[in-house]
Design a protein around this motif. Structure first.
Motif, PDB file in Angstrom:
ATOM      1  N   LYS A   1       0.832  -1.210   0.000  1.00  0.00           N
ATOM      2  CA  LYS A   1       0.000   0.000   0.000  1.00  0.00           C
ATOM      3  C   LYS A   1       0.863   1.255   0.000  1.00  0.00           C
ATOM      4  O   LYS A   1       0.579   2.212  -0.718  1.00  0.00           O
ATOM      5  N   ALA A   2       1.914   1.252   0.817  1.00  0.00           N
ATOM      6  CA  ALA A   2       2.811   2.419   0.880  1.00  0.00           C
ATOM      7  C   ALA A   2       3.511   2.630  -0.457  1.00  0.00           C
ATOM      8  O   ALA A   2       3.649   3.765  -0.915  1.00  0.00           O
ATOM      9  N   GLU A   3       3.953   1.547  -1.078  1.00  0.00           N
ATOM     10  CA  GLU A   3       4.608   1.666  -2.387  1.00  0.00           C
ATOM     11  C   GLU A   3       3.630   2.216  -3.431  1.00  0.00           C
ATOM     12  O   GLU A   3       4.012   3.031  -4.269  1.00  0.00           O
ATOM     13  N   MET A   4       2.382   1.754  -3.368  1.00  0.00           N
ATOM     14  CA  MET A   4       1.377   2.271  -4.308  1.00  0.00           C
ATOM     15  C   MET A   4       1.152   3.765  -4.087  1.00  0.00           C
ATOM     16  O   MET A   4       1.087   4.531  -5.052  1.00  0.00           O
ATOM     17  N   ARG A   5       1.060   4.179  -2.828  1.00  0.00           N
ATOM     18  CA  ARG A   5       0.876   5.606  -2.533  1.00  0.00           C
ATOM     19  C   ARG A   5       2.054   6.421  -3.057  1.00  0.00           C
ATOM     20  O   ARG A   5       1.873   7.487  -3.636  1.00  0.00           O
TER      21      ARG A   5
END
Length: 122
Positions: free
Chosen positions: A23-27
């Motif tokens: 999720k953090a990488e996507m953000r």
């Protein structure tokens, strides 16, 4: 059946902490995409001052120290910080903060808060 498989994969990723990392990488990637799409508006923004850079570095050190690696990743991308943090000793000297054996184990931001609290009590 497919729903059960999806839930099992989701729970496995969540248990390993991988779901939060993904999720953090996507953000981070979304921020980069939005940043690239707004090059015109970025060129109109003011370059951060030295004080803002120092403040951002203090926040980065705090996030990393707390183990908020996903928040830190997004923060670094959003603020366009260098991949390598500023040297803590130089940062402390620039702020006029002296590291003791006790304070070296804490982020500089905590040292600053403690310094102001001590000044208030004097």
């Amino acid at each position: 059946m497919a729903k059960d498989l999806i839930n099992a994969v989701r729970e496995s990723l969540k248990a390993d902490g991988e779901l939060d990392r993904i999720k953090a990488e996507m953000r981070t990637e979304v921020i980069k995409l939005l940043d690239c799409s707004s090059k015109d508006s970025k060129s109109k923004t003011v370059k951060p001052t030295h004080d803002i850079i120092v403040l951002n570095e203090l926040v980065r050190e705090y996030l990393d120290w707390m183990g908020y690696k996903y928040s830190s990743t997004v923060f670094i991308a959003e603020c366009d910080l260098s991949k390598h943090p500023l040297d803590r000793t130089l940062l402390a000297q620039g702020l006029g903060v002296r590291d003791s054996e006790k304070s070296k184990n804490l982020p500089l931001l905590c040292n600053l808060v403690q310094t102001f609290a001590n000044l208030k009590n004097v």
